[in-house]
Every structure is written in C-alpha cells, then in structure tokens.
Motif scaffolding. Structure first.
Motif, short mmCIF file in Angstrom:
data_model
loop_
_atom_site.label_atom_id
_atom_site.label_comp_id
_atom_site.label_asym_id
_atom_site.label_seq_id
_atom_site.Cartn_x
_atom_site.Cartn_y
_atom_site.Cartn_z
N SER A 57 45.81 13.08 46.55
CA SER A 57 44.36 12.99 46.73
C SER A 57 43.89 13.63 48.03
O SER A 57 42.76 14.14 48.11
CB SER A 57 43.91 11.53 46.70
OG SER A 57 44.46 10.80 47.79
N LYS A 63 34.58 16.11 45.73
CA LYS A 63 34.01 16.50 44.44
C LYS A 63 35.09 16.62 43.38
O LYS A 63 34.92 16.17 42.24
CB LYS A 63 33.25 17.82 44.59
CG LYS A 63 32.56 18.27 43.31
CD LYS A 63 31.77 19.55 43.55
CE LYS A 63 31.08 20.01 42.27
NZ LYS A 63 30.29 21.26 42.50
N ARG A 64 36.21 17.24 43.74
CA ARG A 64 37.30 17.42 42.78
C ARG A 64 37.94 16.09 42.43
O ARG A 64 38.27 15.82 41.27
CB ARG A 64 38.34 18.39 43.35
CG ARG A 64 39.54 18.63 42.45
CD ARG A 64 39.12 19.14 41.09
NE ARG A 64 40.25 19.24 40.18
CZ ARG A 64 40.16 19.12 38.87
NH1 ARG A 64 38.99 18.88 38.31
NH2 ARG A 64 41.23 19.21 38.11
N ARG A 65 38.10 15.20 43.42
CA ARG A 65 38.66 13.87 43.14
C ARG A 65 37.78 13.10 42.17
O ARG A 65 38.27 12.47 41.23
CB ARG A 65 38.82 13.07 44.43
CG ARG A 65 39.98 13.50 45.31
CD ARG A 65 40.30 12.42 46.33
NE ARG A 65 39.18 12.15 47.23
CZ ARG A 65 39.06 12.67 48.44
NH1 ARG A 65 39.96 13.52 48.89
NH2 ARG A 65 38.02 12.36 49.21
N ASP A 66 36.48 13.14 42.41
CA ASP A 66 35.56 12.40 41.54
C ASP A 66 35.59 12.93 40.11
O ASP A 66 35.47 12.16 39.15
CB ASP A 66 34.13 12.49 42.09
CG ASP A 66 33.91 11.61 43.31
OD1 ASP A 66 34.71 10.67 43.50
OD2 ASP A 66 32.96 11.85 44.07
N ALA A 67 35.74 14.24 39.97
CA ALA A 67 35.80 14.82 38.63
C ALA A 67 37.12 14.48 37.95
O ALA A 67 37.17 14.22 36.73
CB ALA A 67 35.61 16.34 38.71
N LEU A 68 38.19 14.45 38.72
CA LEU A 68 39.52 14.24 38.17
C LEU A 68 39.77 12.78 37.81
O LEU A 68 40.49 12.49 36.84
CB LEU A 68 40.57 14.72 39.17
CG LEU A 68 42.04 14.72 38.74
CD1 LEU A 68 42.25 15.55 37.48
CD2 LEU A 68 42.93 15.22 39.87
N GLY A 70 37.97 10.43 36.47
CA GLY A 70 37.55 10.02 35.14
C GLY A 70 38.51 10.47 34.06
O GLY A 70 38.80 9.74 33.11
N VAL A 71 39.03 11.68 34.23
CA VAL A 71 40.03 12.21 33.30
C VAL A 71 41.32 11.40 33.41
O VAL A 71 41.92 11.01 32.41
CB VAL A 71 40.31 13.70 33.60
CG1 VAL A 71 41.41 14.24 32.69
CG2 VAL A 71 39.03 14.52 33.44
N VAL A 153 39.73 7.22 45.19
CA VAL A 153 38.35 7.23 44.68
C VAL A 153 37.81 5.82 44.56
O VAL A 153 36.68 5.54 44.95
CB VAL A 153 38.28 7.97 43.34
CG1 VAL A 153 36.88 7.83 42.73
CG2 VAL A 153 38.61 9.44 43.52
N ARG A 157 34.65 4.28 46.76
CA ARG A 157 33.46 3.72 46.10
C ARG A 157 33.20 2.29 46.56
O ARG A 157 32.05 1.89 46.77
CB ARG A 157 33.63 3.78 44.59
CG ARG A 157 33.60 5.19 44.03
CD ARG A 157 33.86 5.19 42.53
NE ARG A 157 33.85 6.55 41.99
CZ ARG A 157 34.16 6.85 40.73
NH1 ARG A 157 34.49 5.88 39.88
NH2 ARG A 157 34.13 8.11 40.32
#
Length: 236
Positions: A57, A63-68, A70-71, A153, A157
C-alpha cells in the motif's frame, strides 16, 4: 515507479512443506502513529491471479489505493480487520497490542488459517499460530499485499471519520495525516493537548511541556515480557 508484482511463491512453499491449505496474509498499519488504533488485516486469497496493480500500500497513491480496495474486498476469499485502541497500546505496549489486533483479525475470519504469512522479520504473533515471516512480504506475497491495502484504506477512513467529530478534533487534520505526525498535527497538539484518540505513552509528549504531565509510563509485567527482545518499526 515500476515494481515487481507479488506472487504466490511463499503460499506454495507453505503448502508443500507444511501441508497448510488455508493461508492468511497479515499486515498492519498505524504502528508509528501518534493517534488512533493500530490496525491489522488478515486476508485469504487462495492461489488465484491477483488484481492488476496490487502491491504494498505504501507504493500506491491514495487514489489508486481507494480504487483498488473495492476490487480487493470482492476478490479475496475472505478478510477481517482487528484493532488495538490507543488505550490498549498504552497499557500493553506496541508488540502486545499488535498481537492482540492480529489475533482479533485472524479469529474474525470465517475459517481458521492453517498458516500465517506475516510481513517483516519479527514474529509478534507466536504460538499457537504457524507463522512464516517475510521481509517486504507486502511487496512479494499476494495475500500480504492484499492485507496491506485493505488495512491502510480502512484505517485511513476510520481516522477521517474521527477527524470529523467536531469539538476541536478537526484541528488535528486526521483525514490528511491519519494520526501520524505532521506540522498541522504537531501545532494542534501544542495548542490543544492530546485527545482521547492519542497514545499517551508516546515520547512526543516529552516535547510538550504544557501536556507532558499526561504521559503514561506504566507497563504491566506481561507486556514487558512480550516486548523483551522485540524489534519495533514505523510504517506510514
């Protein structure tokens, strides 16, 4: 910056040498923070091909962590989080608090792992868990990398939510610094003093004459035994 994608090499080795079938990757975040919990994620991934771009991480942008994440949360076989509060860190010390958070995460999984891959060189988990420590496991092992991203992440949050509680806590800018030292965080501490979310056994209080009387130094005999010989690091 280019990086080498994590693999299942360690997982395959554990399967071959120990007969383990269910293997969890474990990583933590928040160890070096001044405020907030230390958070551990345990993730089970099997041997499936991981999502593109997965790595430690710390090598990924927010931005990339937040996108990843969820996947990842849909892709992993299972994952669970464990936390140790600032008060538990102050009472037990970091090594024991890390173990507590890790056990909470592992015991929250729907199935008990046969083996655990732990990021780093120090086994803070110990018996009865079968542990394989891997230096930079969050870069080289798929399950540990997945745990790394989810832990980071989710804790970020959590700290952002704490920072929105009002009553002056917003001055600490936890959404931006996640409880780690930053110029804004330091300035708020000097002016307002520590909150209920701060670790009061940390040495930062030594540099704050107005608040140094709040520092907690007592440790239990059990925590001192657990920390004897332990190696503490800092992760961001």
């Amino acid at each position: 910056m280019p990086y080498e994608a994590p693999t299942h090499t360690v997982e395959r080795s554990l399967r071959a040498t120990t007969g383990a079938k269910v293997i969890a990757g474990v990583d933590e975040v928040g160890r070096g923070a001044w405020a907030g919990p230390v958070t551990v994620c345990a993730a089970i991934t099997g041997l499936r091909r991981p999502p593109a771009g997965l790595t430690d991480s710390k090598l990924l942008t927010p931005k990339r962590r937040d996108a990843l994440v969820g996947v990842l949360e849909d892709w992993v076989t299972a994952y669970a989080l464990g936390h140790s509060s600032p008060q538990e860190i102050d009472q037990l010390g970091m090594t024991a608090a890390l173990r507590l958070a890790a056990v909470r995460a592992l015991e929250a999984l729907p199935v008990r792992p046969d083996a655990v891959i732990l990021d780093g060189k120090h086994d803070y988990l110990g018996a009865p868990w079968q542990v394989r420590t891997v230096i930079k496991g969050d870069q080289s092992c798929v399950a540990v990398a997945a745990a790394s991203v989810i832990a980071k992440v989710r804790r970020d949050r959590m700290m952002a939510e704490i920072g929105e509680q009002g009553g002056g806590i917003e001055d600490f800018a936890f959404a931006a610094n996640a409880g780690y030292p930053s110029p804004v965080h330091r300035a708020a501490l000097e002016e307002l003093g520590p909150t209920a979310h701060h670790r009061l056994s940390w040495s930062y209080l030594d540099a704050l004459p107005r608040w140094s009387h709040l520092k907690k130094v007592r440790r239990s005999e059990e925590s001192m035994d657990l920390e004897n010989g332990g190696q503490l690091g800092f992760d961001f």
